[in-house]
Design a protein around this motif. Sequence first.
Motif, PDB file in Angstrom:
ATOM      1  N   VAL A   1     -28.484 -18.222 -25.954  1.00  0.00           N
ATOM      2  CA  VAL A   1     -29.212 -18.492 -27.004  1.00  0.00           C
ATOM      3  C   VAL A   1     -29.698 -17.070 -27.011  1.00  0.00           C
TER       4      VAL A   1
ATOM      5  N   ILE B   1     -34.954 -21.094 -31.849  1.00  0.00           N
ATOM      6  CA  ILE B   1     -33.545 -21.346 -31.121  1.00  0.00           C
ATOM      7  C   ILE B   1     -33.572 -21.474 -29.663  1.00  0.00           C
ATOM      8  N   VAL B   2     -35.066 -20.676 -29.262  1.00  0.00           N
ATOM      9  CA  VAL B   2     -35.125 -20.865 -27.603  1.00  0.00           C
ATOM     10  C   VAL B   2     -35.609 -22.586 -27.426  1.00  0.00           C
TER      11      VAL B   2
ATOM     12  N   LEU C   1     -27.913 -14.324 -29.465  1.00  0.00           N
ATOM     13  CA  LEU C   1     -27.494 -14.851 -31.078  1.00  0.00           C
ATOM     14  C   LEU C   1     -28.204 -13.678 -31.787  1.00  0.00           C
TER      15      LEU C   1
ATOM     16  N   ALA D   1     -33.415 -24.304 -25.531  1.00  0.00           N
ATOM     17  CA  ALA D   1     -32.788 -24.039 -24.339  1.00  0.00           C
ATOM     18  C   ALA D   1     -33.863 -24.441 -23.264  1.00  0.00           C
TER      19      ALA D   1
ATOM     20  N   TRP E   1     -27.442 -21.979 -21.709  1.00  0.00           N
ATOM     21  CA  TRP E   1     -28.925 -21.530 -22.268  1.00  0.00           C
ATOM     22  C   TRP E   1     -28.921 -19.835 -22.510  1.00  0.00           C
TER      23      TRP E   1
ATOM     24  N   GLY F   1     -30.873 -22.383 -36.639  1.00  0.00           N
ATOM     25  CA  GLY F   1     -31.022 -21.892 -35.363  1.00  0.00           C
ATOM     26  C   GLY F   1     -30.866 -22.883 -34.375  1.00  0.00           C
TER      27      GLY F   1
ATOM     28  N   SER G   1     -35.156 -16.290 -33.006  1.00  0.00           N
ATOM     29  CA  SER G   1     -35.634 -16.464 -32.040  1.00  0.00           C
ATOM     30  C   SER G   1     -36.855 -17.332 -31.569  1.00  0.00           C
TER      31      SER G   1
ATOM     32  N   ILE H   1     -25.187 -23.793 -26.257  1.00  0.00           N
ATOM     33  CA  ILE H   1     -25.595 -24.572 -24.946  1.00  0.00           C
ATOM     34  C   ILE H   1     -24.705 -25.397 -24.468  1.00  0.00           C
TER      35      ILE H   1
ATOM     36  N   SER I   1     -34.319  -9.490 -26.000  1.00  0.00           N
ATOM     37  CA  SER I   1     -33.312 -10.396 -25.929  1.00  0.00           C
ATOM     38  C   SER I   1     -32.260 -10.258 -24.930  1.00  0.00           C
TER      39      SER I   1
ATOM     40  N   GLY J   1     -27.845 -23.031 -31.549  1.00  0.00           N
ATOM     41  CA  GLY J   1     -28.342 -23.078 -30.280  1.00  0.00           C
ATOM     42  C   GLY J   1     -27.874 -24.206 -29.377  1.00  0.00           C
TER      43      GLY J   1
END
Length: 515
Positions: free
Chosen positions: A173, A35-36, A176, A39, A170, A157, A32, A165, A96, A161
Motif C-alpha cells: 500500500v 489508502i493506508v 502505490l 492496511a 499491507w 484509494g 496516501s 492487501i 513511502s 489498497g
Amino acid sequence: MSVDGLFDRYGPAYRWFATGTVMIAAIAVVLSTTIVNVAIPGVMGAFGISQVEAQWISTGFLAAMTATMLVADWADKAFGLRVSMVAALALFAAGSVLGGIAPNQAVLTIARVIQGAAAGVVQPLAMVLLFRVFPADQRGAAMGIFGIGVVLAPALGPWIGGLLIDAFSWRYVFYLGLPFAALGIFLSALFLPTRTNDGPRPGFDWVGFAVLSIFLGVLLNALTNAQREGWTSDAILLQFLIAALASVGFVWWEFKTTKPMLDMRLFQGLPFVSASLVSFIMGAGLFGSTYLVPLFVQTIQGLTPTQAGLLLMPSGFVLVLIFPIAGRLSDRLPAGWLIGGGLAIFAWSSYLTIDIDINISFWTLAWITALSRVGLGFIFPSLTAASLKVLPKELVGQGSGAINFIRQLGGAFGVNLLAVFLERRTVMHADAFAATQTSDNPATMSLLSHVAGMMKAAGLPDFQQVPAAISFLSQTIAIQANTAAFRDGFLVVAIVFIIALLPTWLLHRAQARGR
C-alpha cells in the motif's frame, strides 16, 4: 524560469501542462491520505499493537500534513515552486519507501509523519500555481479540473489498497504513490517556475511552527484517547489545557512576529473569514461522512475492505463529471449560490441515510454517496476560488495554505469527534434497548422462545438452548445499537452542512457588496 518565460516556451498550452503536473503531484500525496486506513488491521497483526497505537499511523500523518500546509508559502518565496515541489515529492517518496520496509510500529509512524509533512506542502503549492497561470475568469474551471485528481484519488484509494492487501500484503500500500511521485518530480522539473526573486530568502517561523505542531499533536492525541482514558481524566484534561495554551500562543506569536506562517491580515475581510468557516465545517462534514460510510458497511454489513472501496468508486466517477462543470459555473455565477446549493445537496444525501439499517442494498448506499459527491463537486471549486479571489496578490500564497489548513483541521476534528460520538451513542442506545428486554416484554419472550426452538431443532442440548437464545438477543441488541448510532452520526453530518449555509450567506452578501 518565470511563469512568463514558460508561457513563451510552451505557448497557451502551458496552462494545461502546469495543471496536469500539479494534479499528478496531488494524486501522489492524496492517495496516501486514505489508502493506508485499509492496511491498519494488517499492521496491528504484523506488529502486535493495539487499536490505540495503530491510530497514530493515521493521526501522525494528519497532524504533520495539517501543520505543513502553512509552510508552503514560505517554501515558495524561499526556493520557488519548482524546487519546493520536487523536494516535497522526493520527501514523500522517501517516507513511502520507509513505510514499506518499516520493521516496527515506531518506524512506520515516523514514515507516516514524513509522508504527511510532504503532503501538506504539495496541495497549497498546486493551488498557488493555478492562480498564477490562469486569469481570474478561468480559475474556477482550473480548480474544477485540478479537483478531479484531488478527490478521485481518495475515492479509488481504499479499493486499490484492498486489492493490494488481498493479493500481496499491507506493505505494498505504501508503494502505490511512488510512480505518481516520480512522474510528478519529472514534470515539475519541466513545467514549474523557478524562484525569480534574487533578494535574500525570507526567514522561517520556527517558533510558530513548533507551537502549531504541539497544538495539533497534543489535541489529536487527546481526542483519540479521551474516550478510552476518560474525558475528565487528569492526562486528557492536561492535554486539552496544553493544546488550548498552544493555540493562544500561536495566534499571539503570529501577530507579533515579522515573518508569520499565518498572516493575520487574511482575516481582516469578511469574505475570507466566511470562506474559512465554510471550509472548516465542510472539512468536518466531508471527512466525517467519508469515515462513516466504509465503517458502517464493514462493521454492520460485514463487507470486506475491497468491497467497501468499491462502494466509493461510483462517487469518484461522478466527481470526474461534476467538477469541470462546477468549475466553469463558478466563473460565471456567484460563489454563494453554488456553495449553498452544494451544501444543501450534501445535507440531503446525509439525511437520506438516517434510516439506514443492515438490509440497505449496496447500490442504494452507493447512489446516496454519489449524490453527496455531486454536492461536493459544486462546493470545492467555488469555495477555493472565492476564498483566494478576495485576497491581494501578495497574500494568495498565504491564503492558499490557510484555507487548506482550515479545511484539514476541520477534517481532523470531524473524524475524531464522530468516532467518539459513535461510541457514546452506541452505549446509550444499547442501554436503552437492554432496559426493555424483560420478562414482561412479550416480543422479547417470543423471540427467546423462537430462537431456543431453533437451537433445539439444530440438536443443541436443553441446558444450552436458553443461554444461546440470550446470546443471540445480546448480539442483536449490539447491532441495533450500533446501527442507531450510525443513524445519529449521519444526522449530525446533515445538520453540520445546514449550519454551514449561514457563513455561506455571509460570504455571498459580502461579495455582493464588494467587500
